[in-house]
Design a protein around this motif. Structure first.
Motif, mmCIF file in Angstrom:
data_model
loop_
_atom_site.group_PDB
_atom_site.id
_atom_site.type_symbol
_atom_site.label_atom_id
_atom_site.label_comp_id
_atom_site.label_asym_id
_atom_site.label_seq_id
_atom_site.Cartn_x
_atom_site.Cartn_y
_atom_site.Cartn_z
ATOM 1 N N GLY A 117 0.851 -1.176 0.000
ATOM 2 C CA GLY A 117 0.000 0.000 0.000
ATOM 3 C C GLY A 117 0.894 1.235 0.000
ATOM 4 N N MET A 118 0.295 2.409 0.085
ATOM 5 C CA MET A 118 1.080 3.644 0.069
ATOM 6 C C MET A 118 0.340 4.732 0.833
ATOM 7 S SD MET A 118 2.352 5.867 -3.233
ATOM 8 C CE MET A 118 0.646 6.288 -3.701
ATOM 9 N N GLY A 119 1.047 5.410 1.734
ATOM 10 C CA GLY A 119 0.454 6.497 2.485
ATOM 11 C C GLY A 119 0.572 7.827 1.763
ATOM 12 N N GLU A 120 -0.118 8.826 2.289
ATOM 13 C CA GLU A 120 -0.083 10.158 1.693
ATOM 14 C C GLU A 120 1.320 10.762 1.715
ATOM 15 O OE1 GLU A 120 -2.561 11.505 0.153
ATOM 16 O OE2 GLU A 120 -4.168 10.143 0.757
ATOM 17 N N ASP A 121 2.166 10.309 2.647
ATOM 18 C CA ASP A 121 3.538 10.802 2.745
ATOM 19 C C ASP A 121 4.519 9.971 1.926
ATOM 20 O OD1 ASP A 121 3.458 8.496 4.214
ATOM 21 O OD2 ASP A 121 4.386 9.324 6.023
ATOM 22 N N GLY A 122 3.996 8.991 1.188
ATOM 23 C CA GLY A 122 4.867 8.156 0.366
ATOM 24 C C GLY A 122 5.482 6.992 1.113
ATOM 25 N N THR B 1 5.756 -8.120 -7.306
ATOM 26 C CA THR B 1 5.440 -6.986 -6.439
ATOM 27 C C THR B 1 4.321 -6.147 -7.035
ATOM 28 O OG1 THR B 1 7.715 -6.884 -5.608
ATOM 29 C CG2 THR B 1 6.364 -4.909 -5.339
ATOM 30 N N PHE B 2 3.319 -5.861 -6.188
ATOM 31 C CA PHE B 2 2.186 -5.048 -6.603
ATOM 32 C C PHE B 2 2.027 -3.876 -5.639
ATOM 33 C CE2 PHE B 2 1.363 -9.375 -7.938
ATOM 34 C CZ PHE B 2 0.869 -9.241 -9.230
ATOM 35 N N LEU B 3 1.621 -2.727 -6.183
ATOM 36 C CA LEU B 3 1.224 -1.574 -5.387
ATOM 37 C C LEU B 3 -0.258 -1.352 -5.636
ATOM 38 C CD1 LEU B 3 1.657 0.899 -3.603
ATOM 39 C CD2 LEU B 3 2.433 2.154 -5.649
ATOM 40 N N HIS B 4 -1.068 -1.506 -4.598
ATOM 41 C CA HIS B 4 -2.528 -1.451 -4.699
ATOM 42 C C HIS B 4 -3.016 -0.140 -4.094
ATOM 43 C CE1 HIS B 4 -6.593 -3.509 -3.493
ATOM 44 N NE2 HIS B 4 -6.760 -2.528 -4.348
ATOM 45 N N ILE B 5 -3.523 0.759 -4.929
ATOM 46 C CA ILE B 5 -3.976 2.067 -4.461
ATOM 47 C C ILE B 5 -5.267 2.453 -5.184
ATOM 48 C CG2 ILE B 5 -1.726 2.967 -3.765
ATOM 49 C CD1 ILE B 5 -1.499 4.313 -6.489
ATOM 50 N N SER B 6 -5.988 3.411 -4.612
ATOM 51 C CA SER B 6 -7.211 3.887 -5.258
ATOM 52 C C SER B 6 -7.471 5.336 -4.896
ATOM 53 C CB SER B 6 -8.409 3.027 -4.838
ATOM 54 O OG SER B 6 -8.650 3.149 -3.450
ATOM 55 N N GLY B 7 -8.197 6.015 -5.763
ATOM 56 C CA GLY B 7 -8.580 7.392 -5.519
ATOM 57 C C GLY B 7 -7.650 8.409 -6.149
ATOM 58 N N ALA B 8 -8.197 9.597 -6.403
ATOM 59 C CA ALA B 8 -7.419 10.671 -7.030
ATOM 60 C C ALA B 8 -6.268 11.125 -6.139
ATOM 61 C CB ALA B 8 -8.338 11.850 -7.351
ATOM 62 N N GLY B 9 -6.490 11.115 -4.828
ATOM 63 C CA GLY B 9 -5.443 11.539 -3.913
ATOM 64 C C GLY B 9 -4.207 10.667 -4.001
ATOM 65 N N LYS B 10 -4.409 9.361 -4.030
ATOM 66 C CA LYS B 10 -3.263 8.445 -4.128
ATOM 67 C C LYS B 10 -2.601 8.523 -5.507
ATOM 68 C CE LYS B 10 -3.216 6.816 0.033
ATOM 69 N NZ LYS B 10 -3.492 5.447 0.421
ATOM 70 N N LYS B 11 -3.397 8.815 -6.533
ATOM 71 C CA LYS B 11 -2.801 8.986 -7.875
ATOM 72 C C LYS B 11 -1.861 10.188 -7.868
ATOM 73 C CE LYS B 11 -2.468 7.834 -12.259
ATOM 74 N NZ LYS B 11 -3.615 8.009 -13.168
ATOM 75 N N ALA B 12 -2.254 11.249 -7.155
ATOM 76 C CA ALA B 12 -1.393 12.430 -7.056
ATOM 77 C C ALA B 12 -0.113 12.107 -6.288
ATOM 78 C CB ALA B 12 -2.159 13.565 -6.362
ATOM 79 N N VAL B 13 -0.225 11.330 -5.226
ATOM 80 C CA VAL B 13 0.961 10.916 -4.474
ATOM 81 C C VAL B 13 1.875 10.069 -5.351
ATOM 82 C CG1 VAL B 13 1.798 9.624 -2.470
ATOM 83 C CG2 VAL B 13 -0.266 11.006 -2.274
ATOM 84 N N LEU B 14 1.281 9.172 -6.126
ATOM 85 C CA LEU B 14 2.057 8.336 -7.045
ATOM 86 C C LEU B 14 2.816 9.196 -8.047
ATOM 87 C CD1 LEU B 14 2.801 5.543 -8.273
ATOM 88 C CD2 LEU B 14 0.704 5.735 -9.635
ATOM 89 N N PRO C 77 9.639 6.790 0.553
ATOM 90 C CA PRO C 77 10.203 5.443 0.440
ATOM 91 C C PRO C 77 9.577 4.556 -0.638
ATOM 92 C CG PRO C 77 10.001 6.062 2.739
ATOM 93 C CD PRO C 77 9.317 7.146 1.952
ATOM 94 N N ILE C 78 8.342 4.838 -1.060
ATOM 95 C CA ILE C 78 7.743 4.041 -2.126
ATOM 96 C C ILE C 78 8.574 4.123 -3.401
ATOM 97 C CG2 ILE C 78 6.242 5.912 -2.944
ATOM 98 C CD1 ILE C 78 5.442 2.112 -2.837
ATOM 99 N N ARG C 79 9.351 5.179 -3.539
ATOM 100 C CA ARG C 79 10.210 5.333 -4.717
ATOM 101 C C ARG C 79 11.207 4.191 -4.845
ATOM 102 N NH1 ARG C 79 11.125 11.722 -3.476
ATOM 103 N NH2 ARG C 79 9.439 12.532 -4.802
ATOM 104 N N ALA C 80 11.593 3.598 -3.721
ATOM 105 C CA ALA C 80 12.544 2.495 -3.769
ATOM 106 C C ALA C 80 11.996 1.351 -4.617
ATOM 107 C CB ALA C 80 12.851 2.015 -2.354
#
Length: 230
Positions: free
Chosen positions: A132-137, A186-199, A212-215
């Motif tokens: 998963g991924m948080g708003e702070d990455g 490896t999969f990154l599972h996210i949803s919503g416009a907010g997480k797309k912006a973080v991505l 850290p998701i950049r790793a």
């Protein structure tokens, strides 16, 4: 490296991810007699968990664990272990094994050492990793705000580490990047416009400590499949 897979609805994503993960786990069991998968907590994976739990898999040969866990009691609303038991270890998946990251009352050095030995012998390398991924990455419990972030991203470290984030509650246990990156899928599972912006922010720069998701998205040895739905 990464590939973005977009879906019009969460339900479409959940089923597509479940289908792909089911195939990978089945292949792993056929080739070596067992399989391991690490999943992440939060509300996003509930639909995926439900879809996967209903599939015909060799569940008794599959071990499920978490990419990270808060050091809280099982009955806590913050427990990812509880989330997995209530949403994934159901239906046909009730036959699967579960590797508990949270064991005992305190996360002592002795407990951590024992868990590291067990993880190496029972789980690693993972066949499937769902992040998963948080708003702070952050991903897993690799928090940019924590004093343990350098250890979590280091090339020479243990599979599991204790983390005390400064921007989120609870002491945590998390797999380190170097061991998570060894996952075969490896999969990154996210949803919503907010997480797309973080991505998009994560893809626009290369500072791993900042996000850290950049790793996982930028390591040339990792092929992260991003599954996103509105």
């Amino acid at each position: 490296m990464y590939q973005i897979n977009e879906f019009p609805q969460k339900s479409d994503l959940d089923q597509a991810l479940a289908n792909q993960v089911a195939e990978l786990l089945t292949q792993a069991v056929k080739s070596k007699g067992k399989a391991s998968i690490a999943v992440s907590g939060g509300s996003t994976p509930k639909g995926f968990f439900n879809a996967l739990s209903k599939m015909d898999l060799p569940w008794s040969d599959i071990t499920i664990t978490l990419a990270d866990e808060r050091w809280v009691d099982f009955d806590s609303e913050a427990s990812n272990t509880r989330l997995v038991h209530e949403n994934l270890l159901q239906n046909k998946a009730v036959a699967a094994k579960f590797f508990h990251l949270k064991q005992g009352d305190e996360l002592t050095q002795e407990t951590l050492a024992d868990l590291n030995i067990a993880a190496k012998s029972m789980l690693l390398p993972l066949d499937v990793l769902i992040l998963g991924m948080g708003e702070d990455g952050h991903t897993a419990s690799l928090f940019p705000c924590s004093d343990q972030i350098d250890e979590g991203l280091a090339k020479c470290t243990s599979p599991l580490l204790r983390v005390m984030p400064k921007s989120a509650p609870h002491e945590r246990i998390s797999f380190s990047f170097i061991y998570l990156k060894q996952s075969k899928n490896t999969f990154l599972h996210i949803s919503g416009a907010g997480k797309k912006a973080v991505l998009n922010k994560a893809l626009a720069d290369s500072d791993l400590r900042e996000m850290p998701i950049r790793a996982f998205l930028q390591d040339p040895d990792v092929n992260t499949q991003v599954f996103w739905a509105e």
